[in-house]
Every structure is written in C-alpha cells, then in structure tokens.
Design a protein around this motif. Structure first.
Motif, PDB file in Angstrom:
ATOM      1  N   ALA A   1       0.842  -1.203   0.000  1.00  0.00           N
ATOM      2  CA  ALA A   1       0.000   0.000   0.000  1.00  0.00           C
ATOM      3  C   ALA A   1       0.876   1.251   0.000  1.00  0.00           C
ATOM      4  N   PRO A   2       0.454   2.298  -0.713  1.00  0.00           N
ATOM      5  CA  PRO A   2       1.219   3.550  -0.680  1.00  0.00           C
ATOM      6  C   PRO A   2       1.352   4.082   0.740  1.00  0.00           C
ATOM      7  N   ARG A   3       2.463   4.735   1.011  1.00  0.00           N
ATOM      8  CA  ARG A   3       2.677   5.288   2.350  1.00  0.00           C
ATOM      9  C   ARG A   3       1.544   6.232   2.743  1.00  0.00           C
ATOM     10  N   GLU A   4       0.979   6.936   1.763  1.00  0.00           N
ATOM     11  CA  GLU A   4      -0.110   7.866   2.041  1.00  0.00           C
ATOM     12  C   GLU A   4      -1.323   7.145   2.649  1.00  0.00           C
ATOM     13  N   THR A   5      -1.535   5.895   2.239  1.00  0.00           N
ATOM     14  CA  THR A   5      -2.650   5.125   2.794  1.00  0.00           C
ATOM     15  C   THR A   5      -2.498   4.972   4.299  1.00  0.00           C
ATOM     16  N   TRP A   6      -1.270   4.669   4.745  1.00  0.00           N
ATOM     17  CA  TRP A   6      -1.034   4.490   6.175  1.00  0.00           C
ATOM     18  C   TRP A   6      -1.108   5.808   6.922  1.00  0.00           C
ATOM     19  N   LEU A   7      -0.632   6.866   6.297  1.00  0.00           N
ATOM     20  CA  LEU A   7      -0.729   8.177   6.938  1.00  0.00           C
ATOM     21  C   LEU A   7      -2.190   8.584   7.115  1.00  0.00           C
ATOM     22  N   GLU A   8      -3.027   8.264   6.126  1.00  0.00           N
ATOM     23  CA  GLU A   8      -4.454   8.582   6.226  1.00  0.00           C
ATOM     24  C   GLU A   8      -5.112   7.782   7.351  1.00  0.00           C
ATOM     25  N   ARG A   9      -4.762   6.513   7.461  1.00  0.00           N
ATOM     26  CA  ARG A   9      -5.338   5.691   8.534  1.00  0.00           C
ATOM     27  C   ARG A   9      -4.884   6.188   9.900  1.00  0.00           C
ATOM     28  N   MET A  10      -3.635   6.580   9.991  1.00  0.00           N
ATOM     29  CA  MET A  10      -3.128   7.104  11.253  1.00  0.00           C
ATOM     30  C   MET A  10      -3.857   8.381  11.635  1.00  0.00           C
ATOM     31  N   GLU A  11      -4.080   9.244  10.665  1.00  0.00           N
ATOM     32  CA  GLU A  11      -4.775  10.497  10.938  1.00  0.00           C
ATOM     33  C   GLU A  11      -6.233  10.238  11.311  1.00  0.00           C
ATOM     34  N   GLN A  12      -6.846   9.266  10.664  1.00  0.00           N
ATOM     35  CA  GLN A  12      -8.232   8.926  10.995  1.00  0.00           C
ATOM     36  C   GLN A  12      -8.330   8.414  12.421  1.00  0.00           C
ATOM     37  N   ALA A  13      -7.397   7.552  12.821  1.00  0.00           N
ATOM     38  CA  ALA A  13      -7.398   7.055  14.201  1.00  0.00           C
ATOM     39  C   ALA A  13      -7.173   8.187  15.183  1.00  0.00           C
ATOM     40  N   ARG A  14      -6.279   9.094  14.843  1.00  0.00           N
ATOM     41  CA  ARG A  14      -5.965  10.232  15.707  1.00  0.00           C
ATOM     42  C   ARG A  14      -7.199  11.111  15.923  1.00  0.00           C
ATOM     43  N   GLY A  15      -8.071  11.152  14.913  1.00  0.00           N
ATOM     44  CA  GLY A  15      -9.272  11.973  14.997  1.00  0.00           C
ATOM     45  C   GLY A  15     -10.486  11.251  15.563  1.00  0.00           C
ATOM     46  N   GLY A  16     -10.274  10.093  16.166  1.00  0.00           N
ATOM     47  CA  GLY A  16     -11.389   9.368  16.765  1.00  0.00           C
ATOM     48  C   GLY A  16     -12.102   8.439  15.819  1.00  0.00           C
ATOM     49  N   GLY A  17     -11.424   8.034  14.763  1.00  0.00           N
ATOM     50  CA  GLY A  17     -12.082   7.236  13.735  1.00  0.00           C
ATOM     51  C   GLY A  17     -11.912   5.739  13.837  1.00  0.00           C
TER      52      GLY A  17
END
Length: 265
Positions: free
Chosen positions: A128-144
């Motif tokens: 998976a592109p690194r951006e995919t993991w960054l998006e998931r990390m940001e989603q988790a950080r935001g309560g997702g």
C-alpha cells in the motif's frame, strides 16, 4: 491474568496445550488492530499437539501502550523477550498480517530460535502507498477507530462470509474498534516503515507462505514469489481475503498442522 514485563512493556499472553515440558512450542502473532482472540478457531486443534503461546503485541489488547512509533525491531524483540521470560528456547512461529511480518523478522534475524515459520497474509514490504497508512493514522488520531474497524473487516473478510457468519465478523470488528488509537497509530508506522525484502533469503527455517486468493493487500502471485525467494518454502492459497484463518478456519488449521507436524528435515 498472565502478564510479562519485557523491554519496558507489559505484554498480556495466554498459554494453551499440554503441561508437558517435552511438547514443542508454537507462538502465534496477531494482525494489526487485533488481539489473542483472532486465533480462537485454531486453538483447540493446535493445543492438542503444541504448547501454544499467544500474546497481545504492544499497543494492542490488554498489553500496555508505550509511546510510538513502533518498529519491527521492537515488535520482534518483544517476542524474543517474552520467550526468554517463559524459558522458551525455540518455537515454531506463525503470524498473520503484521504478525506475519514479525514472524519473518524473527526467522531472518534470529533463526536459531525458530523451528518452523508460517507466514499468513504478510509480505516483507507492504504494497500500500505510504499515504494510505498516513491517512489511517490520521483517521485514528481523529477518533475514527469505529470507521477503521468496519473498513478493516470489509478488507479482511468476504461479503459472503460476513453474511454467513455475522457474529464472527462483528466480534473482530469490535476488537479493532476498541484497539487503543495510539497503539494502532504506532503500529501502522511499523507496517509502513518495514522492508525485509533483502532479508527473507536468509530464512533457514522450513517455511509455509499462506495467501488468500482474493486479498488485494497480499496478492497470490506475490505470495508465490515470496515462497520462491525463501529456500525450500511452500506456498498455499485459500478461497479467502486477508484472514484465511477465520474465513477458511478448518482447512487452514489442518494445512498448518500438517506442515508443523512434518518430520524435521
């Protein structure tokens, strides 16, 4: 509850199987966002032949959540330290997804501690592109975490299986939903930053690579190619997505048992 403090982290673990000191050990390592319950379909059969050690990786389940980001070096060192704490000199190791990467790292770097290796749904480098993991990390950080849990289960289990076994799918979704967000984020970093591509050829343990035929994150062709790079490794694919140990529980359990119980080469 059994806990061991290793590398400054409190790890929760369970042991199943005979209390016979002569029984071989089998260590099971979980996928990202899951806990020891992921292996429930296998425990009964595995425990008839092995002393089975399951554990919650740092940041997961009942284990503590140290600051991240985590690395595969830390995750594999935790397994070695847990084995040391329990006086396990050598064990077969079976991991799925992130747990499979951890298992590969152990076999490549600490081969004297690994009897046989089973890698389920894990490549030495995430596709998976690194951006995919960054998006998931940001989603988790935001309560997702609830949304991440639902998306994970949809990637991991086919629609047909989810319709047939809704309680199984919901149980896995619930575990991911309640995974500590900081632990999830720190572990995502381990997935995104790990590359064992130049190390897998050093694996000397007899190895079984397992793919789900419809797993976009671990395509069957990539599984075959990985097996070809590990001396003597075998490859098998199941009609499943990312969690064949759940979706094809009986068939996978028997396949893994047959492999682990082969006479030593």
């Amino acid at each position: 509850m059994p806990f061991a403090t290793v590398n400054g982290v409190s790890l929760y673990y369970r042991i199943d199987g005979p209390a016979d000191a002569q029984a071989p050990w089998l260590v099971l390592s979980n996928a990202l966002g899951t806990d020891v319950s992921l292996w429930s379909p296998q425990i009964g059969a595995f425990a008839r032949h092995f002393r089975v050690l399951r554990y919650d990786a740092r940041g997961h389940g009942r284990s503590s959540v140290p600051p991240g980001p985590y690395t595969i070096e830390q995750l594999s060192a935790d397994v070695l330290a847990l084995m040391d704490a329990l006086a396990i000199d050598r064990a077969h190791v079976c991991g799925i997804s992130l747990g499979g990467v951890t298992a590969m790292a152990l076999a490549a770097r600490h081969g004297q501690r690994v009897g046989r290796l089973v890698d389920i749904s894990a490549l030495p480098r995430n596709l998976a592109p690194r951006e995919t993991w960054l998006e998931r990390m940001e989603q988790a950080r935001g309560g997702g975490m609830p949304a991440l849990a639902s998306a994970s289960v949809e990637r991991w289990l086919s629609a047909a299986f989810r319709a047939r076994e809704p309680l199984v799918a919901e149980a896995i979704r619930d575990v991911v939903r309640h995974t500590d967000a900081q632990g999830y984020i720190a572990s995502c970093a381990a997935v995104a930053n790990t590359d064992l591509s130049q190390e897998v050829e050093r694996i000397g343990a007899p190895t079984l690579i397992v793919s789900g035929m419809h797993d976009a994150g671990f395509p069957v062709d990539e599984g075959r190619a990985l097996a070809a790079r590990i001396p003597g490794a075998r490859h098998v694919a199941f009609e499943a997505l990312h969690l064949p140990n759940v979706e094809q529980a009986s068939a996978l359990t028997q396949t893994v048992l047959d492999f682990l119980l082969l006479p030593s080469p």
